[in-house]
Design a protein around this motif. Structure first.
Motif, PDB file in Angstrom:
ATOM      1  N   SER A  27       0.842  -1.194   0.000  1.00  0.00           N
ATOM      2  CA  SER A  27       0.000   0.000   0.000  1.00  0.00           C
ATOM      3  C   SER A  27       0.875   1.241   0.000  1.00  0.00           C
ATOM      4  CB  SER A  27      -0.901   0.008   1.237  1.00  0.00           C
ATOM      5  OG  SER A  27      -1.758   1.128   1.227  1.00  0.00           O
ATOM      6  N   GLU A  28       0.574   2.157  -0.904  1.00  0.00           N
ATOM      7  CA  GLU A  28       1.257   3.453  -0.918  1.00  0.00           C
ATOM      8  C   GLU A  28       0.437   4.389  -0.039  1.00  0.00           C
ATOM      9  OE1 GLU A  28       1.245   6.515  -4.318  1.00  0.00           O
ATOM     10  OE2 GLU A  28       3.087   5.333  -4.607  1.00  0.00           O
ATOM     11  N   VAL A  29       0.963   4.750   1.141  1.00  0.00           N
ATOM     12  CA  VAL A  29       0.195   5.527   2.110  1.00  0.00           C
ATOM     13  C   VAL A  29       0.483   7.026   2.057  1.00  0.00           C
ATOM     14  CG1 VAL A  29      -0.134   3.577   3.674  1.00  0.00           C
ATOM     15  CG2 VAL A  29       1.865   5.064   3.962  1.00  0.00           C
ATOM     16  N   TRP A  30       1.575   7.394   1.404  1.00  0.00           N
ATOM     17  CA  TRP A  30       1.886   8.813   1.234  1.00  0.00           C
ATOM     18  C   TRP A  30       2.648   8.993  -0.067  1.00  0.00           C
ATOM     19  CZ3 TRP A  30       6.483  11.700   0.929  1.00  0.00           C
ATOM     20  CH2 TRP A  30       6.292  13.089   0.905  1.00  0.00           C
ATOM     21  N   ASN A  31       2.226  10.006  -0.827  1.00  0.00           N
ATOM     22  CA  ASN A  31       2.866  10.343  -2.085  1.00  0.00           C
ATOM     23  C   ASN A  31       2.712  11.857  -2.236  1.00  0.00           C
ATOM     24  OD1 ASN A  31       2.667  11.125  -4.980  1.00  0.00           O
ATOM     25  ND2 ASN A  31       3.114   8.961  -5.335  1.00  0.00           N
ATOM     26  N   ALA A  32       3.814  12.579  -2.319  1.00  0.00           N
ATOM     27  CA  ALA A  32       3.768  14.045  -2.349  1.00  0.00           C
ATOM     28  C   ALA A  32       2.880  14.574  -3.472  1.00  0.00           C
ATOM     29  CB  ALA A  32       5.180  14.618  -2.469  1.00  0.00           C
ATOM     30  N   GLN A  33       2.987  14.009  -4.649  1.00  0.00           N
ATOM     31  CA  GLN A  33       2.190  14.487  -5.783  1.00  0.00           C
ATOM     32  C   GLN A  33       0.697  14.229  -5.559  1.00  0.00           C
ATOM     33  OE1 GLN A  33       3.541  13.327  -9.685  1.00  0.00           O
ATOM     34  NE2 GLN A  33       1.493  13.492 -10.536  1.00  0.00           N
ATOM     35  N   THR A  34       0.347  13.033  -5.124  1.00  0.00           N
ATOM     36  CA  THR A  34      -1.054  12.699  -4.862  1.00  0.00           C
ATOM     37  C   THR A  34      -1.638  13.631  -3.800  1.00  0.00           C
ATOM     38  OG1 THR A  34      -0.624  10.385  -5.410  1.00  0.00           O
ATOM     39  CG2 THR A  34      -2.618  10.848  -4.134  1.00  0.00           C
ATOM     40  N   ALA A 105      -6.678  -0.863  11.520  1.00  0.00           N
ATOM     41  CA  ALA A 105      -5.883  -1.646  10.583  1.00  0.00           C
ATOM     42  C   ALA A 105      -6.794  -2.273   9.533  1.00  0.00           C
ATOM     43  CB  ALA A 105      -5.097  -2.714  11.334  1.00  0.00           C
ATOM     44  N   ASP A 106      -8.038  -2.516   9.887  1.00  0.00           N
ATOM     45  CA  ASP A 106      -8.984  -3.113   8.943  1.00  0.00           C
ATOM     46  C   ASP A 106      -9.475  -2.122   7.891  1.00  0.00           C
ATOM     47  OD1 ASP A 106      -8.831  -5.620  10.133  1.00  0.00           O
ATOM     48  OD2 ASP A 106     -10.566  -5.255  11.429  1.00  0.00           O
ATOM     49  N   ASN A 107      -9.842  -0.895   8.317  1.00  0.00           N
ATOM     50  CA  ASN A 107     -10.382   0.048   7.315  1.00  0.00           C
ATOM     51  C   ASN A 107      -9.287   0.812   6.578  1.00  0.00           C
ATOM     52  OD1 ASN A 107      -9.701   2.386   8.860  1.00  0.00           O
ATOM     53  ND2 ASN A 107     -11.761   2.573   9.687  1.00  0.00           N
ATOM     54  N   TRP A 108      -8.060   0.816   7.093  1.00  0.00           N
ATOM     55  CA  TRP A 108      -6.872   1.372   6.431  1.00  0.00           C
ATOM     56  C   TRP A 108      -7.010   2.859   6.091  1.00  0.00           C
ATOM     57  CZ3 TRP A 108      -2.645  -0.782   7.439  1.00  0.00           C
ATOM     58  CH2 TRP A 108      -1.481  -0.581   6.686  1.00  0.00           C
ATOM     59  N   ALA A 109      -7.950   3.533   6.743  1.00  0.00           N
ATOM     60  CA  ALA A 109      -8.136   4.969   6.506  1.00  0.00           C
ATOM     61  C   ALA A 109      -7.052   5.759   7.236  1.00  0.00           C
ATOM     62  CB  ALA A 109      -9.520   5.406   6.980  1.00  0.00           C
ATOM     63  N   GLN A 110      -6.811   6.970   6.743  1.00  0.00           N
ATOM     64  CA  GLN A 110      -5.881   7.906   7.377  1.00  0.00           C
ATOM     65  C   GLN A 110      -6.626   9.215   7.611  1.00  0.00           C
ATOM     66  OE1 GLN A 110      -1.578   7.310   5.690  1.00  0.00           O
ATOM     67  NE2 GLN A 110      -2.952   7.582   3.975  1.00  0.00           N
ATOM     68  N   LEU A 111      -6.199   9.961   8.626  1.00  0.00           N
ATOM     69  CA  LEU A 111      -6.793  11.273   8.891  1.00  0.00           C
ATOM     70  C   LEU A 111      -5.723  12.338   8.730  1.00  0.00           C
ATOM     71  CD1 LEU A 111      -9.430  12.716   9.842  1.00  0.00           C
ATOM     72  CD2 LEU A 111      -8.441  12.683  12.136  1.00  0.00           C
ATOM     73  N   TRP A 112      -6.036  13.357   7.922  1.00  0.00           N
ATOM     74  CA  TRP A 112      -5.161  14.527   7.777  1.00  0.00           C
ATOM     75  C   TRP A 112      -5.786  15.681   8.542  1.00  0.00           C
ATOM     76  CZ3 TRP A 112      -0.875  16.958   7.276  1.00  0.00           C
ATOM     77  CH2 TRP A 112      -0.871  18.318   7.016  1.00  0.00           C
ATOM     78  N   LEU A 113      -5.029  16.237   9.489  1.00  0.00           N
ATOM     79  CA  LEU A 113      -5.463  17.458  10.145  1.00  0.00           C
ATOM     80  C   LEU A 113      -4.337  18.474  10.058  1.00  0.00           C
ATOM     81  CD1 LEU A 113      -5.060  17.138  13.935  1.00  0.00           C
ATOM     82  CD2 LEU A 113      -5.274  15.050  12.614  1.00  0.00           C
ATOM     83  N   PRO A 114      -4.629  19.654   9.513  1.00  0.00           N
ATOM     84  CA  PRO A 114      -3.599  20.679   9.348  1.00  0.00           C
ATOM     85  C   PRO A 114      -3.309  21.385  10.665  1.00  0.00           C
ATOM     86  CG  PRO A 114      -5.703  21.501   8.580  1.00  0.00           C
ATOM     87  CD  PRO A 114      -5.930  20.076   8.985  1.00  0.00           C
ATOM     88  N   PRO A 115      -2.285  22.229  10.711  1.00  0.00           N
ATOM     89  CA  PRO A 115      -2.082  23.051  11.897  1.00  0.00           C
ATOM     90  C   PRO A 115      -3.362  23.834  12.198  1.00  0.00           C
ATOM     91  CG  PRO A 115      -0.209  23.244  10.415  1.00  0.00           C
ATOM     92  CD  PRO A 115      -1.273  22.485   9.673  1.00  0.00           C
ATOM     93  N   LEU A 131       0.824   5.166  13.499  1.00  0.00           N
ATOM     94  CA  LEU A 131       1.950   5.863  12.892  1.00  0.00           C
ATOM     95  C   LEU A 131       1.420   7.199  12.422  1.00  0.00           C
ATOM     96  CD1 LEU A 131       3.517   3.046  10.696  1.00  0.00           C
ATOM     97  CD2 LEU A 131       4.352   3.898  12.881  1.00  0.00           C
ATOM     98  N   TYR A 132       2.158   8.268  12.698  1.00  0.00           N
ATOM     99  CA  TYR A 132       1.731   9.539  12.148  1.00  0.00           C
ATOM    100  C   TYR A 132       2.911  10.411  11.778  1.00  0.00           C
ATOM    101  CZ  TYR A 132       1.622  10.933  17.152  1.00  0.00           C
ATOM    102  OH  TYR A 132       1.917  11.149  18.474  1.00  0.00           O
ATOM    103  N   LYS A 133       2.723  11.054  10.633  1.00  0.00           N
ATOM    104  CA  LYS A 133       3.712  11.978  10.096  1.00  0.00           C
ATOM    105  C   LYS A 133       3.314  13.373  10.549  1.00  0.00           C
ATOM    106  CE  LYS A 133       5.228  10.643   5.812  1.00  0.00           C
ATOM    107  NZ  LYS A 133       6.349   9.905   6.299  1.00  0.00           N
ATOM    108  N   VAL A 134       4.296  14.203  10.895  1.00  0.00           N
ATOM    109  CA  VAL A 134       4.015  15.572  11.317  1.00  0.00           C
ATOM    110  C   VAL A 134       4.855  16.553  10.514  1.00  0.00           C
ATOM    111  CG1 VAL A 134       3.233  14.952  13.634  1.00  0.00           C
ATOM    112  CG2 VAL A 134       5.653  15.418  13.257  1.00  0.00           C
ATOM    113  N   THR A 135       4.332  17.771  10.366  1.00  0.00           N
ATOM    114  CA  THR A 135       4.965  18.767   9.502  1.00  0.00           C
ATOM    115  C   THR A 135       6.003  19.633  10.208  1.00  0.00           C
ATOM    116  OG1 THR A 135       3.159  20.317   9.915  1.00  0.00           O
ATOM    117  CG2 THR A 135       2.958  18.880   7.969  1.00  0.00           C
ATOM    118  N   ASP A 136       6.189  19.429  11.517  1.00  0.00           N
ATOM    119  CA  ASP A 136       7.273  20.115  12.215  1.00  0.00           C
ATOM    120  C   ASP A 136       7.753  19.221  13.349  1.00  0.00           C
ATOM    121  OD1 ASP A 136       9.183  22.019  12.988  1.00  0.00           O
ATOM    122  OD2 ASP A 136       7.811  23.664  12.576  1.00  0.00           O
TER     123      ASP A 136
END
Length: 189
Positions: A27-34, A105-115, A131-136
Motif C-alpha cells: 500500500s502506498e500511504v503517502w505520495n507528495a504528488q497525490t 488496521a482493517d479500514n486502512w483509513a488515514q486522517l489529515w489534520l492541518p495546523p 503511525l503519524y507523520k508531522v509537519t514540524d
C-alpha cells in the motif's frame, strides 16, 4: 487514493489502496504528488509511532503552536481507535467543532489534520499501534493541550471518564475556554 472531505473542510480522510495476494499486501500511504493534487501540499519533518497496550487509552487533545505548529497524517497499523480533530482556530466558522472517525488496521483509513487543530484518540481494542507523520519537529516550548473530556466539545468518547487511561499530563490539561494560546483562522483558497 480516495480523498474524503469531512464536516470541517480542512480535515480530510484518505483511503490508500491496498494490493494483496497470498504473500500479504502492498500500500502506498503517502505520495507528495497525490497529496498536492488533493490540496495537501506539505513537507513532513518527523514520523511518530505510538503503541497502546490497553483499550480505553486516551491521548490528547494535543497541539503545537506557531512557529512550530504541526499538521498530522495519522493511521493505525494494528488495532483501532476513535481519532478526533478539534478546530481551535479563533474566528473559524467551525471553531470548537470536531471530526471523530474510526481509524483501524482493517479500514486502512488515514486522517489529515492541518495546523490549527487539537488531536486526540481513544483506543478501541488492546495492542493498538498508530503511525503519524508531522509537519514540524516536536517542541516542548510550543506544546499545548485541551482536556480530553471538555464538556463544551461534546466528543462522544467510547470510554467513560472513570475507565479512561490517561497520562498525568493529560489529566490536568485546561478546558478550551481557559486556553490563552490558540490559532487565528486564515481563509484557505
Amino acid at each position: 487514493m480516495q480523498v474524503e472531505t469531512t464536516e470541517i473542510a480542512d480535515v480530510k480522510i484518505l483511503h490508500p489502496r491496498k494490493f494483496g495476494d497470498e504473500r500479504g499486501f502492498f500500500s502506498e500511504v503517502w505520495n507528495a504528488q497525490t497529496f498536492r493534487e488533493a490540496g495537501i501540499d506539505v513537507e513532513f519533518m518527523q514520523d511518530n509511532h505510538a503503541y497502546n497496550a490497553e483499550a480505553g487509552v486516551v491521548r490528547g487533545l494535543h497541539y503545537q503552536l506557531e512557529p512550530k505548529a504541526q499538521g498530522k497524517l495519522v493511521r493505525v497499523t494494528r488495532g483501532a481507535v476513535l481519532d478526533v480533530a478539534v478546530d481551535i482556530r479563533v474566528g473559524s466558522p467551525t471553531f470548537g467543532k470536531h471530526v471523530a472517525i474510526e481509524l483501524s488496521a482493517d479500514n486502512w483509513a488515514q486522517l489529515w489534520l492541518p495546523p490549527g487543530f487539537a488531536h486526540g484518540y481513544c483506543t478501541l481494542v488492546p495492542d493498538t499501534e498508530l503511525l503519524y507523520k508531522v509537519t514540524d519537529l516536536y517542541s516542548p516550548k510550543n506544546d499545548c493541550g485541551i482536556f480530553w473530556n471538555d464538556p463544551a466539545l461534546d466528543i462522544q468518547w467510547p470510554v467513560s471518564p472513570e475507565k479512561a487511561i490517561l497520562s498525568e499530563k493529560d489529566k490536568t490539561l485546561p478546558l478550551l475556554k481557559d486556553q490563552t494560546r490558540l490559532f487565528e483562522f486564515r481563509e484557505t483558497k
